[in-house]
Design a protein around this motif. Structure first.
Motif, PDB file in Angstrom:
ATOM      1  N   THR A  92       0.852  -1.189   0.000  1.00 54.70           N
ATOM      2  CA  THR A  92       0.000   0.000   0.000  1.00 54.70           C
ATOM      3  C   THR A  92       0.887   1.238   0.000  1.00 54.70           C
ATOM      4  OG1 THR A  92      -0.116  -0.178   2.417  1.00 54.70           O
ATOM      5  CG2 THR A  92      -1.961  -1.071   1.169  1.00 54.70           C
ATOM      6  N   GLY A  93       0.427   2.272  -0.660  1.00 49.72           N
ATOM      7  CA  GLY A  93       1.242   3.479  -0.804  1.00 49.72           C
ATOM      8  C   GLY A  93       0.832   4.582   0.147  1.00 49.72           C
ATOM      9  N   GLU A  94       0.791   5.810  -0.363  1.00 49.64           N
ATOM     10  CA  GLU A  94       0.514   6.998   0.441  1.00 49.64           C
ATOM     11  C   GLU A  94      -0.849   6.919   1.126  1.00 49.64           C
ATOM     12  OE1 GLU A  94       1.368  10.889   1.971  1.00 49.64           O
ATOM     13  OE2 GLU A  94       2.605   9.314   1.079  1.00 49.64           O
ATOM     14  N   PHE A  95      -1.826   6.332   0.443  1.00 47.21           N
ATOM     15  CA  PHE A  95      -3.178   6.211   1.001  1.00 47.21           C
ATOM     16  C   PHE A  95      -3.472   4.741   1.288  1.00 47.21           C
ATOM     17  CE2 PHE A  95      -3.147  10.031  -1.663  1.00 47.21           C
ATOM     18  CZ  PHE A  95      -3.553  10.983  -0.743  1.00 47.21           C
ATOM     19  N   GLY A  96      -2.671   4.193   2.198  1.00 48.94           N
ATOM     20  CA  GLY A  96      -2.784   2.777   2.511  1.00 48.94           C
ATOM     21  C   GLY A  96      -4.129   2.397   3.091  1.00 48.94           C
ATOM     22  N   PHE A  97      -4.592   3.147   4.094  1.00 50.28           N
ATOM     23  CA  PHE A  97      -5.855   2.804   4.726  1.00 50.28           C
ATOM     24  C   PHE A  97      -7.008   2.898   3.739  1.00 50.28           C
ATOM     25  CE2 PHE A  97      -9.664   4.202   7.196  1.00 50.28           C
ATOM     26  CZ  PHE A  97      -9.915   2.983   7.795  1.00 50.28           C
ATOM     27  N   GLU A  98      -7.010   3.920   2.912  1.00 50.19           N
ATOM     28  CA  GLU A  98      -8.083   4.072   1.927  1.00 50.19           C
ATOM     29  C   GLU A  98      -8.101   2.901   0.954  1.00 50.19           C
ATOM     30  OE1 GLU A  98      -7.640   7.641   4.027  1.00 50.19           O
ATOM     31  OE2 GLU A  98      -6.089   6.584   2.904  1.00 50.19           O
ATOM     32  N   SER A  99      -6.919   2.391   0.593  1.00 47.31           N
ATOM     33  CA  SER A  99      -6.839   1.221  -0.282  1.00 47.31           C
ATOM     34  C   SER A  99      -7.467   0.003   0.386  1.00 47.31           C
ATOM     35  CB  SER A  99      -5.378   0.911  -0.631  1.00 47.31           C
ATOM     36  OG  SER A  99      -4.775   1.976  -1.330  1.00 47.31           O
ATOM     37  N   ILE A 100      -7.245  -0.126   1.705  1.00 48.32           N
ATOM     38  CA  ILE A 100      -7.796  -1.252   2.455  1.00 48.32           C
ATOM     39  C   ILE A 100      -9.307  -1.135   2.569  1.00 48.32           C
ATOM     40  CG2 ILE A 100      -7.816  -2.425   4.684  1.00 48.32           C
ATOM     41  CD1 ILE A 100      -5.286  -2.846   2.912  1.00 48.32           C
ATOM     42  N   GLU A 231       5.125   9.974  11.385  1.00 49.71           N
ATOM     43  CA  GLU A 231       3.934   9.915  12.234  1.00 49.71           C
ATOM     44  C   GLU A 231       2.697   9.566  11.417  1.00 49.71           C
ATOM     45  OE1 GLU A 231       4.732  12.988  15.915  1.00 49.71           O
ATOM     46  OE2 GLU A 231       4.231  13.854  13.965  1.00 49.71           O
ATOM     47  N   LYS A 232       2.564  10.197  10.281  1.00 46.78           N
ATOM     48  CA  LYS A 232       1.410   9.920   9.417  1.00 46.78           C
ATOM     49  C   LYS A 232       1.433   8.476   8.945  1.00 46.78           C
ATOM     50  CE  LYS A 232      -0.338   9.457   5.097  1.00 46.78           C
ATOM     51  NZ  LYS A 232       0.046   8.430   4.104  1.00 46.78           N
ATOM     52  N   ASP A 233       2.578   7.988   8.516  1.00 47.62           N
ATOM     53  CA  ASP A 233       2.700   6.606   8.027  1.00 47.62           C
ATOM     54  C   ASP A 233       2.414   5.596   9.135  1.00 47.62           C
ATOM     55  OD1 ASP A 233       3.379   7.583   5.538  1.00 47.62           O
ATOM     56  OD2 ASP A 233       5.535   7.240   5.776  1.00 47.62           O
ATOM     57  N   THR A 234       2.850   5.925  10.357  1.00 50.39           N
ATOM     58  CA  THR A 234       2.629   5.012  11.482  1.00 50.39           C
ATOM     59  C   THR A 234       1.148   4.916  11.820  1.00 50.39           C
ATOM     60  OG1 THR A 234       4.810   5.551  12.395  1.00 50.39           O
ATOM     61  CG2 THR A 234       3.228   4.500  13.873  1.00 50.39           C
ATOM     62  N   LEU A 235       0.457   6.063  11.860  1.00 46.83           N
ATOM     63  CA  LEU A 235      -0.979   6.031  12.140  1.00 46.83           C
ATOM     64  C   LEU A 235      -1.726   5.328  11.013  1.00 46.83           C
ATOM     65  CD1 LEU A 235      -3.324   6.721  13.936  1.00 46.83           C
ATOM     66  CD2 LEU A 235      -3.407   9.007  12.909  1.00 46.83           C
ATOM     67  N   ASP A 236      -1.310   5.546   9.780  1.00 44.57           N
ATOM     68  CA  ASP A 236      -1.926   4.868   8.647  1.00 44.57           C
ATOM     69  C   ASP A 236      -1.785   3.352   8.796  1.00 44.57           C
ATOM     70  OD1 ASP A 236      -3.157   5.242   5.901  1.00 44.57           O
ATOM     71  OD2 ASP A 236      -1.409   4.044   5.346  1.00 44.57           O
ATOM     72  N   LEU A 237      -0.610   2.908   9.244  1.00 47.50           N
ATOM     73  CA  LEU A 237      -0.372   1.476   9.461  1.00 47.50           C
ATOM     74  C   LEU A 237      -1.284   0.940  10.565  1.00 47.50           C
ATOM     75  CD1 LEU A 237       1.280  -1.136   9.009  1.00 47.50           C
ATOM     76  CD2 LEU A 237       2.901  -0.273  10.704  1.00 47.50           C
ATOM     77  N   LEU A 238      -1.420   1.693  11.649  1.00 45.28           N
ATOM     78  CA  LEU A 238      -2.299   1.276  12.745  1.00 45.28           C
ATOM     79  C   LEU A 238      -3.728   1.096  12.253  1.00 45.28           C
ATOM     80  CD1 LEU A 238      -1.236   3.283  15.917  1.00 45.28           C
ATOM     81  CD2 LEU A 238      -1.749   0.855  15.837  1.00 45.28           C
ATOM     82  N   ALA A 243      -8.249  -2.654  10.843  1.00 47.86           N
ATOM     83  CA  ALA A 243      -9.419  -2.527   9.978  1.00 47.86           C
ATOM     84  C   ALA A 243     -10.310  -3.762   9.950  1.00 47.86           C
ATOM     85  CB  ALA A 243      -8.970  -2.176   8.552  1.00 47.86           C
ATOM     86  N   GLU A 244      -9.752  -4.957  10.066  1.00 50.07           N
ATOM     87  CA  GLU A 244     -10.551  -6.171   9.907  1.00 50.07           C
ATOM     88  C   GLU A 244      -9.951  -7.302  10.734  1.00 50.07           C
ATOM     89  OE1 GLU A 244     -13.154  -7.540   8.926  1.00 50.07           O
ATOM     90  OE2 GLU A 244     -12.644  -9.605   8.485  1.00 50.07           O
ATOM     91  N   HIS A 245     -10.820  -8.161  11.272  1.00 57.00           N
ATOM     92  CA  HIS A 245     -10.313  -9.307  12.022  1.00 57.00           C
ATOM     93  C   HIS A 245     -11.306 -10.456  12.013  1.00 57.00           C
ATOM     94  CE1 HIS A 245      -7.658 -10.976  15.357  1.00 57.00           C
ATOM     95  NE2 HIS A 245      -6.850 -10.664  14.364  1.00 57.00           N
ATOM     96  N   GLY A 246     -11.869 -10.734  10.842  1.00 56.38           N
ATOM     97  CA  GLY A 246     -12.789 -11.859  10.714  1.00 56.38           C
ATOM     98  C   GLY A 246     -14.181 -11.537  11.223  1.00 56.38           C
ATOM     99  N   GLY A 247     -15.105 -12.468  10.989  1.00 53.44           N
ATOM    100  CA  GLY A 247     -16.494 -12.238  11.374  1.00 53.44           C
ATOM    101  C   GLY A 247     -16.805 -12.594  12.807  1.00 53.44           C
ATOM    102  N   GLY A 248     -15.882 -13.247  13.517  1.00 52.49           N
ATOM    103  CA  GLY A 248     -16.173 -13.736  14.853  1.00 52.49           C
ATOM    104  C   GLY A 248     -15.800 -12.797  15.978  1.00 52.49           C
ATOM    105  N   ASN A 249     -15.032 -11.740  15.695  1.00 50.63           N
ATOM    106  CA  ASN A 249     -14.738 -10.811  16.787  1.00 50.63           C
ATOM    107  C   ASN A 249     -16.041 -10.151  17.244  1.00 50.63           C
ATOM    108  OD1 ASN A 249     -14.862  -7.834  15.664  1.00 50.63           O
ATOM    109  ND2 ASN A 249     -13.842  -9.045  14.077  1.00 50.63           N
ATOM    110  N   ASN A 250     -16.067  -9.698  18.479  1.00 48.59           N
ATOM    111  CA  ASN A 250     -17.322  -9.312  19.107  1.00 48.59           C
ATOM    112  C   ASN A 250     -18.084  -8.234  18.348  1.00 48.59           C
ATOM    113  OD1 ASN A 250     -19.001  -7.852  21.466  1.00 48.59           O
ATOM    114  ND2 ASN A 250     -18.607  -9.969  22.029  1.00 48.59           N
TER     115      ASN A 250
END
Length: 451
Positions: A92-100, A231-238, A243-250
């Motif tokens: 993922t590039g500059e807009f990693g979260f948006e791509s996800i 800082e921006k890249d780190t928050l984007d990574l977080l 963003a997702e962890h399967g259908g079974g998380n609460n």
């Protein structure tokens, strides 16, 4: 207040205290019944694995395999739409979260042109409706930003011309608006809280176009609007990792359950926020922070591994800290040998800590991870596997980013809302039955124990 009023108040308190004991007594179900009737507490099998209740194409979590009925630990794997998380964060590039977000909603990664169009759509939705900020956020601030977020979502129902429409094109528009507006709501919600309850200056920065989600958050919560690329890249990574962890998380399961009733998008997402607010789900990194603060307060030299190990053992025995016997940030319901999110975030946290001159603190978290593994193997056998989960490092990263702890869980929600929306759509188009499991009545069995 006159004497009569005081007497009435005291009588009420005594009465309520007595009745509270009774309420607890009549609602308590003995553990023996769960075993006797093979009830899956927490929808968990006896070996700790989750009870399978449905299908999902959105994400999957792997921490073990089964061969001839034997559960075997493996290195953790996390997939978004069948793409491994390590591969995603590398590509993922500059807009990693948006791509996800695009991937989770539409099932494929966007090309450059499609991502540009998608970002423009999100930018068009980032500002809140006219008067919404004043009437919904500033006039009724909350000490808890998650509470404010949940209320704001429900109010947005009133700004939608067709809030109850279940056509997928309509739900997609509702989803995109919520995804775009979560950062603005939590940023303004925090500013209102800080101003009203903490007597801090109030400043509201409008979201900017072409910045993306991570940069806009830093822009809106900081008085000087300044942030570094790291800082921006780190928050984007977080945001990507949460963003997702399967259908079974609460919270995802909550979205499925509530959506199965045919209710509106705002009610379903609001319910998911309520789920994530719980300390056993989205609030876990706050417990890590509290534990680490306690370690710092009680050890003269927390870099001394011997002393740290002794203190961790005391935490595990319930002798110190909150006396719950838990080392927060360690262990996971699915992951055994490793949590891939923690592995990725640990690398980034070390890079950021080095840039901030706080490597000694990073080493404390690293030592908590390694020493806890040692303790478990010593006390429970060499075959015992326990790994750091993402919460061990996420709170530390938020601190390195100077993000106030009131925003730790709201930022989690900002990342996870894309997943909730995807799971809602999946539920509506794939399974038209309302989710309705059974609960066994214990009236006859428990009758003799009720006095």
């Amino acid at each position: 207040m006159d004497t009569k009023d005081w007497l009435i108040r005291d009588l009420k308190e005594d009465w309520l205290e007595e009745r509270a004991v009774r309420v607890e007594e009549v609602n308590k179900i003995g553990k023996k019944y769960y075993k006797q009737y093979d009830i899956k507490q927490g929808l968990r099998n006896s070996d700790g694995t989750g009870v399978v209740v449905g299908f999902t194409k959105i994400g999957s979590v792997h921490g073990y395999t089964y061969c001839d009925g034997v559960k075997t630990s493996i290195e953790g794997k996390l997939f978004y739409r069948d793409i491994e998380i390590e591969e995603l964060v590398k590509n993922t590039g500059e807009f990693g979260f948006e791509s996800i977000v695009y991937l989770l909603l539409f099932g494929e990664m966007p090309d450059e042109e499609e991502l540009k169009k998608f970002n423009a759509i999100l930018d068009g939705f980032r500002k809140l409706p006219t008067h919404f900020t004043e009437n919904t956020i500033l006039k009724s601030p909350s000490r808890d930003v998650m509470n404010k977020l949940q209320r704001a979502i429900l109010v947005l129902y009133s700004y939608d011309e067709k809030p109850d429409c279940l056509d997928i094109d309509r739900i997609l528009i509702q989803s995109l608006k919520l995804i775009a507006r979560f950062p603005t709501i939590i940023s303004y919600g925090f500013q209102a809280k800080a101003h009203y309850f903490d007597d801090q200056s109030l400043y509201l920065h409008n979201p900017k176009n072409e910045l993306g989600t991570a940069a806009n958050i830093l822009h809106m919560i900081r008085a000087n609007n300044e942030y570094t690329q790291l800082e921006k890249d780190t928050l984007d990574l977080l945001l990507i990792l949460h963003a997702e962890h399967g259908g079974g998380n609460n919270s995802a399961f909550t979205t499925h359950v509530v959506s199965s009733s045919g209710t509106d998008t705002y009610s379903a997402v609001g319910a998911a926020v309520g789920s994530l607010k719980g300390p056993k789900h989205g609030g876990a990194n706050l417990r890590v922070k509290a534990m680490v603060d306690n370690i710092k307060d009680n050890l003269d030299n927390y870099s001394d591994k011997k002393e740290l190990k002794k203190y961790l053992k005391k935490i595990l025995k319930g002798e110190v800290f909150d006396q719950k016997g838990l080392i927060y940030g360690m262990g996971h319901a699915v992951y055994t040998k490793s949590d891939p999110r923690a592995v990725i975030l640990k690398r980034k946290s070390k890079e950021l800590a080095a840039a901030k001159g706080r490597l000694q603190e990073f080493e404390l978290y690293d030592n908590i991870e390694s020493l806890t593994k040692e303790i478990f193997k010593e006390e429970r056998g060499e075959d015992c596997e326990i790994c750091a989960n993402v919460d061990l490092y996420s709170g530390f990263v938020y601190q390195l980013l100077n993000i106030p702890e009131e925003l730790f869980t709201p930022l989690f929600a900002t990342a996870r809302v894309a997943s909730w929306c995807a799971h809602r759509i999946e539920q509506l188009v794939s399974d038209h039955k309302i989710i309705r499991p059974a609960y066994k009545s214990l009236k006859n069995e428990e009758k003799c124990t009720i006095r």
